[in-house]
Design a protein around this motif. Structure first.
Motif, PDB file in Angstrom:
ATOM      1  N   ASP A 115       6.010  -1.409  -7.847  1.00 35.15           N
ATOM      2  CA  ASP A 115       4.635  -0.849  -8.326  1.00 35.15           C
ATOM      3  C   ASP A 115       4.543   0.019  -6.970  1.00 35.15           C
ATOM      4  O   ASP A 115       3.727   0.753  -7.178  1.00 35.15           O
ATOM      5  CB  ASP A 115       3.965  -2.002  -7.653  1.00 35.15           C
ATOM      6  N   VAL A 116       4.918  -0.079  -5.891  1.00 35.60           N
ATOM      7  CA  VAL A 116       4.575   0.670  -4.708  1.00 35.60           C
ATOM      8  C   VAL A 116       5.259   2.281  -5.084  1.00 35.60           C
ATOM      9  O   VAL A 116       5.139   3.351  -4.490  1.00 35.60           O
ATOM     10  CB  VAL A 116       5.894   0.562  -3.439  1.00 35.60           C
ATOM     11  N   TYR A 117       7.353   2.299  -5.680  1.00 36.75           N
ATOM     12  CA  TYR A 117       6.952   3.588  -5.950  1.00 36.75           C
ATOM     13  C   TYR A 117       5.863   4.574  -7.187  1.00 36.75           C
ATOM     14  O   TYR A 117       6.361   5.568  -6.591  1.00 36.75           O
ATOM     15  CB  TYR A 117       8.720   3.475  -6.457  1.00 36.75           C
ATOM     16  N   SER A 118       5.763   4.236  -7.931  1.00 33.28           N
ATOM     17  CA  SER A 118       4.587   4.563  -9.143  1.00 33.28           C
ATOM     18  C   SER A 118       4.149   4.743  -8.347  1.00 33.28           C
ATOM     19  O   SER A 118       3.187   5.351  -8.018  1.00 33.28           O
ATOM     20  CB  SER A 118       4.259   2.934  -9.886  1.00 33.28           C
ATOM     21  N   TYR A 119       3.177   3.779  -7.537  1.00 35.05           N
ATOM     22  CA  TYR A 119       1.702   3.956  -6.882  1.00 35.05           C
ATOM     23  C   TYR A 119       1.976   5.724  -5.896  1.00 35.05           C
ATOM     24  O   TYR A 119       0.905   6.613  -6.208  1.00 35.05           O
ATOM     25  CB  TYR A 119       1.420   2.606  -5.955  1.00 35.05           C
ATOM     26  N   GLY A 120       3.408   6.137  -4.833  1.00 34.54           N
ATOM     27  CA  GLY A 120       3.293   6.749  -4.520  1.00 34.54           C
ATOM     28  C   GLY A 120       3.790   7.906  -5.555  1.00 34.54           C
ATOM     29  O   GLY A 120       3.460   9.269  -5.005  1.00 34.54           O
ATOM     30  N   MET A 121       4.264   8.058  -6.448  1.00 33.05           N
ATOM     31  CA  MET A 121       3.965   9.602  -7.701  1.00 33.05           C
ATOM     32  C   MET A 121       3.090   9.604  -7.566  1.00 33.05           C
ATOM     33  O   MET A 121       2.714  10.469  -8.499  1.00 33.05           O
ATOM     34  CB  MET A 121       5.411   9.317  -8.727  1.00 33.05           C
ATOM     35  N   VAL A 123      -0.062   9.167  -6.419  1.00 38.27           N
ATOM     36  CA  VAL A 123      -0.984  10.177  -5.095  1.00 38.27           C
ATOM     37  C   VAL A 123      -0.325  11.503  -5.379  1.00 38.27           C
ATOM     38  O   VAL A 123      -1.018  12.315  -4.851  1.00 38.27           O
ATOM     39  CB  VAL A 123      -0.079   9.357  -3.818  1.00 38.27           C
ATOM     40  N   LEU A 124       1.450  11.874  -5.327  1.00 37.44           N
ATOM     41  CA  LEU A 124       1.868  12.865  -5.360  1.00 37.44           C
ATOM     42  C   LEU A 124       0.800  13.738  -6.221  1.00 37.44           C
ATOM     43  O   LEU A 124       0.727  14.458  -5.712  1.00 37.44           O
ATOM     44  CB  LEU A 124       2.982  13.725  -5.117  1.00 37.44           C
ATOM     45  N   GLU A 125       0.868  13.322  -7.564  1.00 34.33           N
ATOM     46  CA  GLU A 125       0.131  13.348  -8.764  1.00 34.33           C
ATOM     47  C   GLU A 125      -1.750  14.186  -8.484  1.00 34.33           C
ATOM     48  O   GLU A 125      -1.928  15.112  -8.594  1.00 34.33           O
ATOM     49  CB  GLU A 125       0.491  13.230  -9.838  1.00 34.33           C
ATOM     50  N   MET A 126      -2.095  13.349  -7.427  1.00 34.41           N
ATOM     51  CA  MET A 126      -3.025  12.868  -7.553  1.00 34.41           C
ATOM     52  C   MET A 126      -3.576  14.486  -6.464  1.00 34.41           C
ATOM     53  O   MET A 126      -4.290  15.634  -6.523  1.00 34.41           O
ATOM     54  CB  MET A 126      -3.728  12.051  -6.700  1.00 34.41           C
ATOM     55  N   VAL A 127      -1.830  14.721  -5.482  1.00 35.09           N
ATOM     56  CA  VAL A 127      -2.333  16.225  -4.759  1.00 35.09           C
ATOM     57  C   VAL A 127      -2.116  17.249  -4.777  1.00 35.09           C
ATOM     58  O   VAL A 127      -2.489  17.458  -5.035  1.00 35.09           O
ATOM     59  CB  VAL A 127      -1.178  15.621  -3.519  1.00 35.09           C
ATOM     60  N   GLY A 128      -0.924  16.973  -6.037  1.00 35.00           N
ATOM     61  CA  GLY A 128      -0.507  18.125  -6.158  1.00 35.00           C
ATOM     62  C   GLY A 128      -1.404  18.157  -7.746  1.00 35.00           C
ATOM     63  O   GLY A 128      -1.156  19.669  -8.261  1.00 35.00           O
ATOM     64  N   ARG A 173      -2.847  16.013   3.347  1.00 28.34           N
ATOM     65  CA  ARG A 173      -1.597  15.952   4.581  1.00 28.34           C
ATOM     66  C   ARG A 173      -0.588  14.669   4.197  1.00 28.34           C
ATOM     67  O   ARG A 173      -0.098  14.224   3.901  1.00 28.34           O
ATOM     68  CB  ARG A 173      -1.830  16.544   5.856  1.00 28.34           C
ATOM     69  N   LYS A 174      -1.867  14.016   4.611  1.00 30.81           N
ATOM     70  CA  LYS A 174      -1.317  12.409   4.630  1.00 30.81           C
ATOM     71  C   LYS A 174      -1.356  11.485   3.700  1.00 30.81           C
ATOM     72  O   LYS A 174      -0.215  10.960   3.524  1.00 30.81           O
ATOM     73  CB  LYS A 174      -2.839  11.706   5.313  1.00 30.81           C
ATOM     74  N   MET A 175      -2.128  11.798   2.278  1.00 27.20           N
ATOM     75  CA  MET A 175      -1.993  11.240   1.077  1.00 27.20           C
ATOM     76  C   MET A 175      -0.266  11.846   0.387  1.00 27.20           C
ATOM     77  O   MET A 175       0.432  11.157   0.386  1.00 27.20           O
ATOM     78  CB  MET A 175      -2.972  11.996   0.320  1.00 27.20           C
ATOM     79  N   VAL A 178       2.215   9.486   2.726  1.00 26.87           N
ATOM     80  CA  VAL A 178       2.344   8.457   1.770  1.00 26.87           C
ATOM     81  C   VAL A 178       2.643   8.557   0.398  1.00 26.87           C
ATOM     82  O   VAL A 178       3.763   7.482   0.451  1.00 26.87           O
ATOM     83  CB  VAL A 178       1.466   7.699   1.950  1.00 26.87           C
ATOM     84  N   GLY A 179       2.273   9.483   0.263  1.00 30.61           N
ATOM     85  CA  GLY A 179       2.848   9.641  -1.257  1.00 30.61           C
ATOM     86  C   GLY A 179       4.256   9.701  -1.690  1.00 30.61           C
ATOM     87  O   GLY A 179       5.467   8.750  -2.490  1.00 30.61           O
ATOM     88  N   LEU A 180       5.044  10.625  -0.482  1.00 36.15           N
ATOM     89  CA  LEU A 180       6.718  10.264  -0.607  1.00 36.15           C
ATOM     90  C   LEU A 180       7.861   9.165   0.029  1.00 36.15           C
ATOM     91  O   LEU A 180       8.168   9.072  -0.043  1.00 36.15           O
ATOM     92  CB  LEU A 180       7.289  11.949   0.871  1.00 36.15           C
ATOM     93  N   TRP A 181       7.004   8.467   1.487  1.00 37.01           N
ATOM     94  CA  TRP A 181       6.957   7.368   2.170  1.00 37.01           C
ATOM     95  C   TRP A 181       7.399   6.401   0.779  1.00 37.01           C
ATOM     96  O   TRP A 181       8.116   5.782   0.649  1.00 37.01           O
ATOM     97  CB  TRP A 181       6.674   6.947   3.403  1.00 37.01           C
ATOM     98  N   CYS A 182       6.379   6.843  -0.240  1.00 34.82           N
ATOM     99  CA  CYS A 182       6.296   5.412  -0.902  1.00 34.82           C
ATOM    100  C   CYS A 182       7.854   5.188  -2.136  1.00 34.82           C
ATOM    101  O   CYS A 182       8.253   4.296  -2.854  1.00 34.82           O
ATOM    102  CB  CYS A 182       5.212   5.259  -2.177  1.00 34.82           C
ATOM    103  N   ILE A 183       8.187   6.707  -2.695  1.00 30.18           N
ATOM    104  CA  ILE A 183       9.147   7.256  -2.980  1.00 30.18           C
ATOM    105  C   ILE A 183      10.610   7.384  -3.241  1.00 30.18           C
ATOM    106  O   ILE A 183      11.583   7.929  -3.241  1.00 30.18           O
ATOM    107  CB  ILE A 183       9.002   8.008  -4.050  1.00 30.18           C
TER     108      ILE A 183
END
Length: 192
Positions: A115-121, A123-128, A173-175, A178-183
């Motif tokens: 689930d953490v991986y999915s969350y990271g992906m 968050v990256l979508e939210m940012v990008g 940048r924080k988001m 964090v997203g990259l750390w999660c994946i």
């Protein structure tokens, strides 16, 4: 939920961005924090650990104050809080959000970290402001969204966030980090 699901606020449309659908950067940041707290509750706050297996923008509902609510537990699995790994038959989730270990045991065991991986992906979508998988691309290197966002972050390029109001470089940048750390995946290769 009055504001519907998160996906309608974060994906670029072919038409110009609708001002009413543009979120303030602080609201987007608070949504990401709220989802993380929700996942933490599912994984650690309940008597029985709940693994969602389908964390994605479509399954995040927003109330009148943009407070996120995790929804659609159709693929969820219950397990003891003592269990660190769970067994599942077949992959669960939505393409683009499924953790590598869910479809290939070479990446490790399936656990709440999926689930953490999915969350990271997400968050990256939210940012990008982009879906993490493009159906139509010219080069295969364009398919993996995290590479795109990492390269932009590494070269200090702006992400071109058209759908976010009052963009804060620090929050974005924080988001992203964090997203990259999660994946991140860690493969332990046998040294023979």
């Amino acid at each position: 939920m009055p504001n519907g699901s998160l996906d309608k606020f974060i994906y670029e449309d072919k038409s110009p961005p609708i001002v009413s659908r543009r979120l303030d950067c602080k609201i987007l940041y608070d949504i990401a924090i709220g989802i993380a707290r929700g996942l933490e509750y599912l994984h650690r706050g309940c008597n029985t650990r709940i693994l969602h297996f389908d964390i994605k923008p479509h399954n995040i509902l927003l109330d009148e104050n943009f407070c996120p609510k995790i929804s659609d537990f159709g693929l969820a699995k219950l397990c003891s809080r003592r269990e660190s790994a769970v067994s599942i038959i077949g992959a669960r989730g939505t393409v683009g959000y499924i953790a590598p270990e869910v479809f290939s045991r070479h990446f490790g065991v399936v656990s709440h970290k999926s689930d953490v991986y999915s969350y990271g992906m997400m968050v990256l979508e939210m940012v990008g402001m982009k879906n993490n998988i493009k159906a139509e691309v010219n080069r295969s290197s364009e398919i993996y969204f995290p590479h795109w966002i990492y390269n932009r972050l590494e070269s200090d390029q702006r992400l071109g966030l058209q759908n976010i109001r009052n963009e804060s470089d620090e929050m974005v940048r924080k988001m992203t980090i964090v997203g990259l750390w999660c994946i991140q995946t860690y493969l332990q290769l046998d040294q023979e």
